[in-house]
Design a protein around this motif. Structure first.
Motif, PDB file in Angstrom:
ATOM      1  N   THR A   9       0.861  -1.302   0.255  1.00  0.00           N
ATOM      2  CA  THR A   9       0.124   0.086  -0.098  1.00  0.00           C
ATOM      3  C   THR A   9       0.943   1.185   0.022  1.00  0.00           C
ATOM      4  OG1 THR A   9      -1.713  -1.252   1.383  1.00  0.00           O
ATOM      5  CG2 THR A   9      -1.681   1.260   1.201  1.00  0.00           C
ATOM      6  N   THR A  10       1.828   1.046   0.737  1.00  0.00           N
ATOM      7  CA  THR A  10       2.801   2.428   0.844  1.00  0.00           C
ATOM      8  C   THR A  10       3.508   2.405  -0.417  1.00  0.00           C
ATOM      9  OG1 THR A  10       3.145   2.022   3.315  1.00  0.00           O
ATOM     10  CG2 THR A  10       4.861   3.565   2.047  1.00  0.00           C
ATOM     11  N   VAL A  11       4.152   1.718  -1.257  1.00  0.00           N
ATOM     12  CA  VAL A  11       4.599   1.570  -2.325  1.00  0.00           C
ATOM     13  C   VAL A  11       3.962   2.180  -3.349  1.00  0.00           C
ATOM     14  CG1 VAL A  11       5.731   0.199  -4.244  1.00  0.00           C
ATOM     15  CG2 VAL A  11       6.249  -0.082  -1.726  1.00  0.00           C
ATOM     16  N   ILE A  12       2.546   1.884  -3.429  1.00  0.00           N
ATOM     17  CA  ILE A  12       1.420   2.243  -4.404  1.00  0.00           C
ATOM     18  C   ILE A  12       1.134   3.868  -4.136  1.00  0.00           C
ATOM     19  CG2 ILE A  12      -0.655   2.168  -5.361  1.00  0.00           C
ATOM     20  CD1 ILE A  12      -0.053  -1.020  -5.028  1.00  0.00           C
ATOM     21  N   VAL A  13       0.635   3.986  -2.988  1.00  0.00           N
ATOM     22  CA  VAL A  13       0.045   5.200  -2.292  1.00  0.00           C
ATOM     23  C   VAL A  13       0.880   6.498  -2.406  1.00  0.00           C
ATOM     24  CG1 VAL A  13      -1.334   6.411  -0.621  1.00  0.00           C
ATOM     25  CG2 VAL A  13      -1.737   4.031  -1.479  1.00  0.00           C
ATOM     26  N   PHE A  14       2.012   6.355  -1.819  1.00  0.00           N
ATOM     27  CA  PHE A  14       3.017   7.485  -1.779  1.00  0.00           C
ATOM     28  C   PHE A  14       3.380   8.090  -2.941  1.00  0.00           C
ATOM     29  CE2 PHE A  14       7.250   8.906  -1.323  1.00  0.00           C
ATOM     30  CZ  PHE A  14       7.112  10.256  -0.455  1.00  0.00           C
ATOM     31  N   PRO A  15       3.727   7.193  -3.960  1.00  0.00           N
ATOM     32  CA  PRO A  15       4.347   7.780  -5.336  1.00  0.00           C
ATOM     33  C   PRO A  15       2.999   8.597  -6.120  1.00  0.00           C
ATOM     34  CG  PRO A  15       5.148   5.595  -5.418  1.00  0.00           C
ATOM     35  CD  PRO A  15       4.155   5.844  -3.868  1.00  0.00           C
TER      36      PRO A  15
END
Length: 128
Positions: free
Chosen positions: A14-20
């Motif tokens: 989730t972090t890898v997708i949401v942050f960018p």
């Protein structure tokens, strides 16, 4: 044992997708704000150039000088060009500039064209 709700499984994805995605959205908003600012500055420069070139004794150089003064006050512009053309009756001004951006070179050119009548003194015999 059963699954408990306190696991961290999937948090990294989730972090890898949401942050960018959030970062890209932020950058697009900043870019849009810079383009809007540049558009306003170019329009103001064109209007000022038109005013000074419309005067009865105004010249194309007066209009160009006025536009450049306005563009110098606006940050974030590069490769600005000012074209003022006069006839006996009308003045046309075109101001174009590029927006300085970090990475995206899309939608980075702004332009404004404005025209108006030239100020002129009419003698009494010309009014009839």
């Amino acid at each position: 044992m059963g699954r408990s709700g306190g696991g961290e499984r999937g948090d990294v994805a989730t972090t890898v997708i949401v942050f960018p995605a959030v970062l890209a959205l932020f950058y697009v908003c900043v870019h849009a704000a810079m383009v809007y600012h540049a558009d306003q500055a170019v329009n103001a420069a064109a209007q000022d150039a038109l005013y000074w070139a419309q005067l009865e004794d105004g010249t194309e150089a007066d209009g160009e000088s006025a536009a450049i003064r306005i563009l110098d006050l606006a940050a974030g512009l590069r490769n600005a060009t000012v074209v003022v053309s006069q006839t006996d009756d009308a003045v046309t001004v075109t101001v174009t500039a590029e927006v300085e951006t970090v990475a995206i070179d899309a939608f980075d050119t702004v332009s404004a064209t404005i025209s108006g009548p030239r100020e002129r003194f009419y003698h009494e015999d010309e009014r009839r």
